[in-house]
Enzyme design. Structure first.
Site, mmCIF file in Angstrom:
data_model
loop_
_atom_site.group_PDB
_atom_site.id
_atom_site.type_symbol
_atom_site.label_atom_id
_atom_site.label_comp_id
_atom_site.label_asym_id
_atom_site.label_seq_id
_atom_site.Cartn_x
_atom_site.Cartn_y
_atom_site.Cartn_z
ATOM 1 N N ASP A 8 27.259 9.764 -22.233
ATOM 2 C CA ASP A 8 28.597 9.460 -21.851
ATOM 3 C C ASP A 8 29.667 10.519 -21.463
ATOM 4 O O ASP A 8 30.062 11.340 -22.403
ATOM 5 C CB ASP A 8 29.136 8.429 -22.647
ATOM 6 C CG ASP A 8 28.328 7.299 -22.831
ATOM 7 O OD1 ASP A 8 26.973 7.492 -23.050
ATOM 8 O OD2 ASP A 8 28.695 6.041 -23.395
ATOM 9 N N GLU A 39 31.185 5.957 -17.666
ATOM 10 C CA GLU A 39 31.925 5.007 -17.748
ATOM 11 C C GLU A 39 33.438 5.498 -18.333
ATOM 12 O O GLU A 39 34.300 4.836 -18.183
ATOM 13 C CB GLU A 39 31.292 3.898 -18.586
ATOM 14 C CG GLU A 39 31.168 4.209 -19.963
ATOM 15 C CD GLU A 39 31.447 2.865 -20.830
ATOM 16 O OE1 GLU A 39 31.701 1.887 -20.365
ATOM 17 O OE2 GLU A 39 31.177 3.055 -22.024
ATOM 18 N N ASN A 40 33.367 6.597 -19.177
ATOM 19 C CA ASN A 40 34.426 7.055 -20.016
ATOM 20 C C ASN A 40 34.980 8.344 -19.213
ATOM 21 O O ASN A 40 36.058 8.862 -19.981
ATOM 22 C CB ASN A 40 34.306 7.224 -21.574
ATOM 23 C CG ASN A 40 33.818 5.972 -22.198
ATOM 24 O OD1 ASN A 40 32.721 6.103 -22.958
ATOM 25 N ND2 ASN A 40 34.328 4.833 -21.950
ATOM 26 N N HIS A 68 33.110 -0.566 -19.837
ATOM 27 C CA HIS A 68 34.353 -0.182 -19.336
ATOM 28 C C HIS A 68 34.347 0.094 -17.987
ATOM 29 O O HIS A 68 35.286 0.119 -17.289
ATOM 30 C CB HIS A 68 34.762 1.320 -20.188
ATOM 31 C CG HIS A 68 35.189 1.284 -21.551
ATOM 32 N ND1 HIS A 68 36.153 0.334 -22.026
ATOM 33 C CD2 HIS A 68 34.634 1.625 -22.624
ATOM 34 C CE1 HIS A 68 36.082 0.494 -23.437
ATOM 35 N NE2 HIS A 68 35.163 1.357 -23.582
ATOM 36 N N HIS A 151 23.023 0.588 -22.283
ATOM 37 C CA HIS A 151 24.589 0.893 -22.551
ATOM 38 C C HIS A 151 24.602 -0.041 -23.751
ATOM 39 O O HIS A 151 24.749 -1.435 -23.491
ATOM 40 C CB HIS A 151 25.359 1.002 -21.745
ATOM 41 C CG HIS A 151 26.548 1.453 -22.068
ATOM 42 N ND1 HIS A 151 26.976 2.870 -21.886
ATOM 43 C CD2 HIS A 151 27.750 0.959 -22.503
ATOM 44 C CE1 HIS A 151 28.187 3.133 -22.356
ATOM 45 N NE2 HIS A 151 28.520 2.008 -22.718
ATOM 46 N N HIS A 176 26.146 4.663 -25.130
ATOM 47 C CA HIS A 176 27.433 4.124 -25.368
ATOM 48 C C HIS A 176 27.791 4.581 -27.078
ATOM 49 O O HIS A 176 29.131 4.503 -27.154
ATOM 50 C CB HIS A 176 27.240 2.556 -25.537
ATOM 51 C CG HIS A 176 28.306 1.809 -26.261
ATOM 52 N ND1 HIS A 176 29.430 1.616 -25.479
ATOM 53 C CD2 HIS A 176 28.318 0.956 -27.476
ATOM 54 C CE1 HIS A 176 30.439 1.038 -26.412
ATOM 55 N NE2 HIS A 176 29.692 0.500 -27.549
ATOM 56 N N HIS A 178 27.851 7.671 -28.260
ATOM 57 C CA HIS A 178 28.255 9.085 -28.234
ATOM 58 C C HIS A 178 27.597 9.681 -29.282
ATOM 59 O O HIS A 178 27.946 10.960 -29.363
ATOM 60 C CB HIS A 178 29.690 9.058 -28.268
ATOM 61 C CG HIS A 178 30.426 8.215 -27.100
ATOM 62 N ND1 HIS A 178 31.705 8.524 -26.766
ATOM 63 C CD2 HIS A 178 30.067 7.700 -26.353
ATOM 64 C CE1 HIS A 178 32.041 7.954 -25.955
ATOM 65 N NE2 HIS A 178 31.110 7.196 -25.368
HETATM 66 FE FE FE2 Z 1 30.568 2.142 -23.582
#
Ligand code: FE2
Length: 257
Positions: A8, A39-40, A68, A151, A176, A178
């Site tokens: 991510d 996504e982030n 997200h 995820h 997800h 991290h």
């Molecule tokens: Fe996530």
């Protein structure tokens, strides 16, 4: 064939990091295709269209998503118009975008799928097992290799999915949390697997977020304003080597750069 997957991206600085490093890294490691979870990339909310364009120009071929991605309404038209920009496949059909794509890598067709787990995840979507089963059935004959980004929060759920699809999907990795896990391996029927590949973000923070903010949140249970961590950006991921003779994964190697 070597496929690099990157965890991510946690903030816009992670995109700038890939812009400065990824093409060189691809050349030095003979990478044929890159999948990154974006996504982030705008920091917590789904990525902006501008950051998606920059990720693609930086050398990312397929951008996967998560819980997200669709929160950023500005991204919805791009989810509809950009096949290599994915949101989880187990969202309802009414949600913009698609949960899988087929792309060319060295003359082979690679099916890339993205799903959201159900354990300790918000929103709780349909079964990721059933969603992936449906896609594999629908696309029979349209792909040579397959990759799956799960995820999800729970390690056990990711392992269950990996063993369920062992031998049917060559690349399975988790995103997800991290935080990378140390379990990269080839499963008994030829699927390369890692439970979580980590993140591309500030290594000295807490999951890419400012340490003081998270410590205060955990100690006081009061509302806090999130901010990205400062300091050096690192990219965590894995390289999957695929065997085009028997259509299995030859090896999986955890990488950090
Ligand atoms: Fe996530």
């Amino acid at each position: 064939m070597n496929i690099l997957v990157i965890g991510d991206l946690t903030e816009p600085r992670a995109v700038a990091f890939l812009e400065s490093k990824l093409w060189d890294y691809r050349r030095e490691n003979a990478i044929d295709l890159v999948i990154a979870n974006g996504e982030n990339a705008s920091f917590i909310t789904g990525p902006s269209p501008e950051l998606v364009t920059r990720m693609l120009n930086a050398g990312v071929d397929v951008i996967t998503g998560g819980n997200h991605t669709v929160q950023n309404f500005r991204l919805h038209p791009m989810l509809e118009s950009t096949p290599v920009l994915l949101r989880p496949a187990n969202y309802p059909a009414s949600v913009p975008g698609a949960g899988y794509t087929v792309c060319d890598v060295c003359g082979y067709r690679l099916l890339v799928i993205n799903v959201l787990g159900q354990v300790h995840m918000e929103p709780t979507l349909d079964s990721p097992f059933d969603a992936v089963d449906r896609i594999l059935s629908r696309e029979v004959g349209n792909y040579d290799f397959a990759a799956l980004d799960i995820h999800a929060e729970a390690t056990g759920e990711k392992l269950a999915l990996a063993h369920y699809f062992d031998g049917r999907i060559q690349i399975i990795f988790g995103t997800h949390t991290h935080v990378p896990t140390a379990d990269a391996r080839v499963l008994p029927k030829g699927t390369g697997y890692v439970t979580d590949i980590g993140m591309c973000g500030a290594a000295d923070g807490i999951l890419g977020i400012d340490r003081d903010v998270i410590v205060a949140r955990c100690r006081q249970h009061l509302p806090v304003k999130y901010a990205p961590a400062e300091g050096e950006i690192r990219a965590n991921g894995a390289i999957f080597a695929l065997n085009s003779q028997d259509f299995t994964a030859k090896s999986v190697k955890i990488v950090s750069f």
